[in-house]
Design an enzyme around this catalytic site. Structure first.
Site, PDB file in Angstrom:
ATOM      1  N   LYS A   1       1.220   4.190  -2.813  1.00 27.95           N
ATOM      2  CA  LYS A   1       0.845   5.577  -2.509  1.00 27.95           C
ATOM      3  C   LYS A   1       2.048   6.516  -2.688  1.00 27.95           C
ATOM      4  O   LYS A   1       1.887   7.684  -3.039  1.00 27.95           O
ATOM      5  CB  LYS A   1       0.278   5.685  -1.098  1.00 27.95           C
ATOM      6  CG  LYS A   1      -1.102   5.030  -0.940  1.00 27.95           C
ATOM      7  CD  LYS A   1      -2.186   5.816  -1.660  1.00 27.95           C
ATOM      8  CE  LYS A   1      -3.574   5.321  -1.299  1.00 27.95           C
ATOM      9  NZ  LYS A   1      -4.629   6.128  -1.908  1.00 27.95           N
TER      10      LYS A   1
ATOM     11  N   TYR B   1       0.845  -1.208   0.000  1.00 27.87           N
ATOM     12  CA  TYR B   1       0.000   0.000   0.000  1.00 27.87           C
ATOM     13  C   TYR B   1       0.877   1.254   0.000  1.00 27.87           C
ATOM     14  O   TYR B   1       0.705   2.161  -0.823  1.00 27.87           O
ATOM     15  CB  TYR B   1      -0.890  -0.058   1.242  1.00 27.87           C
ATOM     16  CG  TYR B   1      -1.797   1.131   1.447  1.00 27.87           C
ATOM     17  CD1 TYR B   1      -2.894   1.348   0.625  1.00 27.87           C
ATOM     18  CD2 TYR B   1      -1.578   2.017   2.504  1.00 27.87           C
ATOM     19  CE1 TYR B   1      -3.749   2.434   0.839  1.00 27.87           C
ATOM     20  CE2 TYR B   1      -2.430   3.090   2.733  1.00 27.87           C
ATOM     21  CZ  TYR B   1      -3.513   3.295   1.894  1.00 27.87           C
ATOM     22  OH  TYR B   1      -4.347   4.358   2.113  1.00 27.87           O
TER      23      TYR B   1
HETATM   24  N1  LIG Z   1      -9.279   5.785   6.127  1.00 25.76           N
HETATM   25  C1  LIG Z   1      -8.024   6.111   6.373  1.00 25.76           C
HETATM   26  O1  LIG Z   1      -7.521   6.076   7.519  1.00 25.76           O
HETATM   27  C2  LIG Z   1      -7.145   6.558   5.221  1.00 25.76           C
HETATM   28  C3  LIG Z   1      -5.874   7.029   5.541  1.00 25.76           C
HETATM   29  C4  LIG Z   1      -5.039   7.448   4.525  1.00 25.76           C
HETATM   30  C5  LIG Z   1      -5.483   7.416   3.230  1.00 25.76           C
HETATM   31  N2  LIG Z   1      -6.737   6.945   2.924  1.00 25.76           N
HETATM   32  C6  LIG Z   1      -7.146   6.944   1.527  1.00 25.76           C
HETATM   33  O2  LIG Z   1      -8.416   7.572   1.411  1.00 25.76           O
HETATM   34  C7  LIG Z   1      -9.115   7.051   0.287  1.00 25.76           C
HETATM   35  C8  LIG Z   1     -10.517   6.649   0.668  1.00 25.76           C
HETATM   36  O3  LIG Z   1     -10.451   5.659   1.679  1.00 25.76           O
HETATM   37  P1  LIG Z   1     -11.641   5.418   2.715  1.00 25.76           P
HETATM   38  O4  LIG Z   1     -10.980   5.126   4.006  1.00 25.76           O
HETATM   39  O5  LIG Z   1     -12.637   6.490   2.623  1.00 25.76           O
HETATM   40  O6  LIG Z   1     -12.214   4.044   2.141  1.00 25.76           O
HETATM   41  P2  LIG Z   1     -13.700   3.398   2.254  1.00 25.76           P
HETATM   42  O7  LIG Z   1     -14.488   4.012   3.323  1.00 25.76           O
HETATM   43  O8  LIG Z   1     -13.480   1.942   2.276  1.00 25.76           O
HETATM   44  O9  LIG Z   1     -14.372   3.815   0.852  1.00 25.76           O
HETATM   45  C9  LIG Z   1     -13.799   3.369  -0.335  1.00 25.76           C
HETATM   46  C10 LIG Z   1     -14.647   3.819  -1.496  1.00 25.76           C
HETATM   47  O10 LIG Z   1     -13.997   3.428  -2.707  1.00 25.76           O
HETATM   48  C11 LIG Z   1     -14.813   2.502  -3.441  1.00 25.76           C
HETATM   49  N3  LIG Z   1     -13.894   1.559  -4.076  1.00 25.76           N
HETATM   50  C12 LIG Z   1     -13.045   0.690  -3.479  1.00 25.76           C
HETATM   51  N4  LIG Z   1     -12.350   0.007  -4.422  1.00 25.76           N
HETATM   52  C13 LIG Z   1     -12.784   0.463  -5.622  1.00 25.76           C
HETATM   53  C14 LIG Z   1     -12.453   0.156  -6.963  1.00 25.76           C
HETATM   54  N5  LIG Z   1     -11.551  -0.793  -7.275  1.00 25.76           N
HETATM   55  N6  LIG Z   1     -13.087   0.815  -7.962  1.00 25.76           N
HETATM   56  C15 LIG Z   1     -14.022   1.761  -7.674  1.00 25.76           C
HETATM   57  N7  LIG Z   1     -14.366   2.101  -6.428  1.00 25.76           N
HETATM   58  C16 LIG Z   1     -13.749   1.450  -5.405  1.00 25.76           C
HETATM   59  C17 LIG Z   1     -15.764   1.905  -2.381  1.00 25.76           C
HETATM   60  O11 LIG Z   1     -17.001   1.432  -2.930  1.00 25.76           O
HETATM   61  P3  LIG Z   1     -17.141  -0.079  -3.517  1.00 25.76           P
HETATM   62  O12 LIG Z   1     -16.568  -0.998  -2.487  1.00 25.76           O
HETATM   63  O13 LIG Z   1     -18.622  -0.240  -3.741  1.00 25.76           O
HETATM   64  O14 LIG Z   1     -16.369  -0.095  -4.803  1.00 25.76           O
HETATM   65  C18 LIG Z   1     -16.021   3.149  -1.523  1.00 25.76           C
HETATM   66  O15 LIG Z   1     -16.937   4.006  -2.162  1.00 25.76           O
HETATM   67  C19 LIG Z   1      -8.230   5.924  -0.247  1.00 25.76           C
HETATM   68  O16 LIG Z   1      -7.448   6.409  -1.293  1.00 25.76           O
HETATM   69  C20 LIG Z   1      -7.349   5.571   0.926  1.00 25.76           C
HETATM   70  O17 LIG Z   1      -6.131   4.988   0.520  1.00 25.76           O
HETATM   71  C21 LIG Z   1      -7.570   6.512   3.907  1.00 25.76           C
END
Ligand SMILES: NC(=O)c1ccc[n+]([C@@H]2O[C@H](COP(=O)([O-])OP(=O)(O)OC[C@H]3O[C@@H](n4cnc5c(N)ncnc54)[C@H](OP(=O)(O)O)[C@@H]3O)[C@@H](O)[C@H]2O)c1
Length: 266
Positions: A158, A154
């Site tokens: 990133k 990951y």
């Molecule tokens: N949460 C954290 O602590 C954190 C920290 C640092 C960075 N981030 C980054 O923030 C971003 C969002 O993360 P989140 O935590 O909000 O995740 P999340 O709550 O799991 O939401 C992920 C979203 O992306 C969609 N998705 C996942 N895989 C996909 C694919 N292959 N194609 C199209 N849609 C897809 C999911 O819907 P479906 O499953 O229906 O496709 C959902 O709408 C990511 O880039 C993650 O790396 C998160």
């Protein structure tokens, strides 16, 4: 978030816009008056979110180049423009030591986290942004610039996205601004396995005393996408509640500084 930030009537694509950070971004963009296209794989969630935000939705995986072309086609057909792209969808599936990562899931993490953002920007550039300009915001992570246990695949992907952001910022200027936001730990589904078992302890360890909420990240994304950030490109905006500075104020750091103080020349 009530300011329109110059986004009224602009069209925005948010990948992974049905929950977590992407949903918050799509919501805040819509509140600012933007026309929003959300994408995700779960068709019901896409339909529901698009209806709630008064926008449109595209069902599919960002790993599929045909889907990315369809997203741009749909946005242009429905809104007549595509001004903002938020590359938010990501995977952290190959979780664990790098020695155990299989080639398929390694490739998948690079396809979803790095290649898809590039392909979507290519589509948007050719279809609209090359002639009319626009803004791209890539969602990176606070962990992209340092290493840690279990997040090798990951983190490497990133880090590549961070590099891609700056490369694109150079190549697409002055028409298109390209920036990234790097969140710390945010209370979403993707990170649930990290924060849920130790939420209080993790929050207490942060300078700002709590974990992130999707809205905290969305505010930064919307700002970068907006005219307010018109002279910002190639930047990575860290939104992490102080996660990174915590390391500098950890007990180890205090021990070192106490030692230094003891030997300070008078
Ligand atoms: N949460 C954290 O602590 C954190 C920290 C640092 C960075 N981030 C980054 O923030 C971003 C969002 O993360 P989140 O935590 O909000 O995740 P999340 O709550 O799991 O939401 C992920 C979203 O992306 C969609 N998705 C996942 N895989 C996909 C694919 N292959 N194609 C199209 N849609 C897809 C999911 O819907 P479906 O499953 O229906 O496709 C959902 O709408 C990511 O880039 C993650 O790396 C998160």
């Amino acid at each position: 978030m009530t300011s329109s930030y110059g986004l009224r009537g602009r069209a925005a694509v948010v990948t992974g816009g049905t929950r977590g950070i992407g949903r918050a971004v799509a919501e805040q963009l819509a509140q600012a008056g933007a026309l929003v296209c959300v994408t995700a794989r779960d068709a019901d969630e896409v339909r529901r979110t698009a209806a709630e935000l008064g926008g449109v939705g595209a069902v599919g995986s960002v790993a599929d180049p045909d889907h990315l072309r369809a997203v741009v086609d749909l946005t242009l057909r429905e809104f007549g423009r595509i001004d903002v792209v938020v590359n938010n969808a990501a995977t952290n599936l190959p979780y664990g030591p790098l020695m155990d990562v299989d080639p398929l899931s390694w490739r998948e993490s690079f396809t979803v986290n790095v290649e898809a953002p590039l392909r979507l920007v290519q589509c948007a550039w050719r279809a609209w942004m090359r002639d009319h300009g626009g803004a791209v915001v890539n969602i990176c992570t606070e962990g992209a610039t340092h290493v840690g246990p279990h997040i090798g695949a990951y983190g490497t992907s990133k880090a590549a996205l961070l590099h891609l952001t700056q490369q694109l910022a150079g190549e697409l200027a002055p028409k298109v601004r390209v920036n990234s936001v790097s969140p710390g730990l945010v209370r979403t589904e993707m990170a649930r396995f990290v924060w849920e078992p130790r939420e209080e302890e993790a929050a207490a360890g942060l300078p700002l005393g709590r974990l992130g909420e999707p809205d905290d990240i969305a505010r930064a994304v919307v700002w970068l996408a907006s005219e307010e950030a018109r002279w910002v490109t190639g930047a990575d905006l860290l939104v992490d509640g102080g996660t990174r500075v915590r390391a500098a104020f950890g007990s180890q750091a205090y021990a070192v500084h106490e030692g230094l103080r003891a030997h300070r020349p008078t």
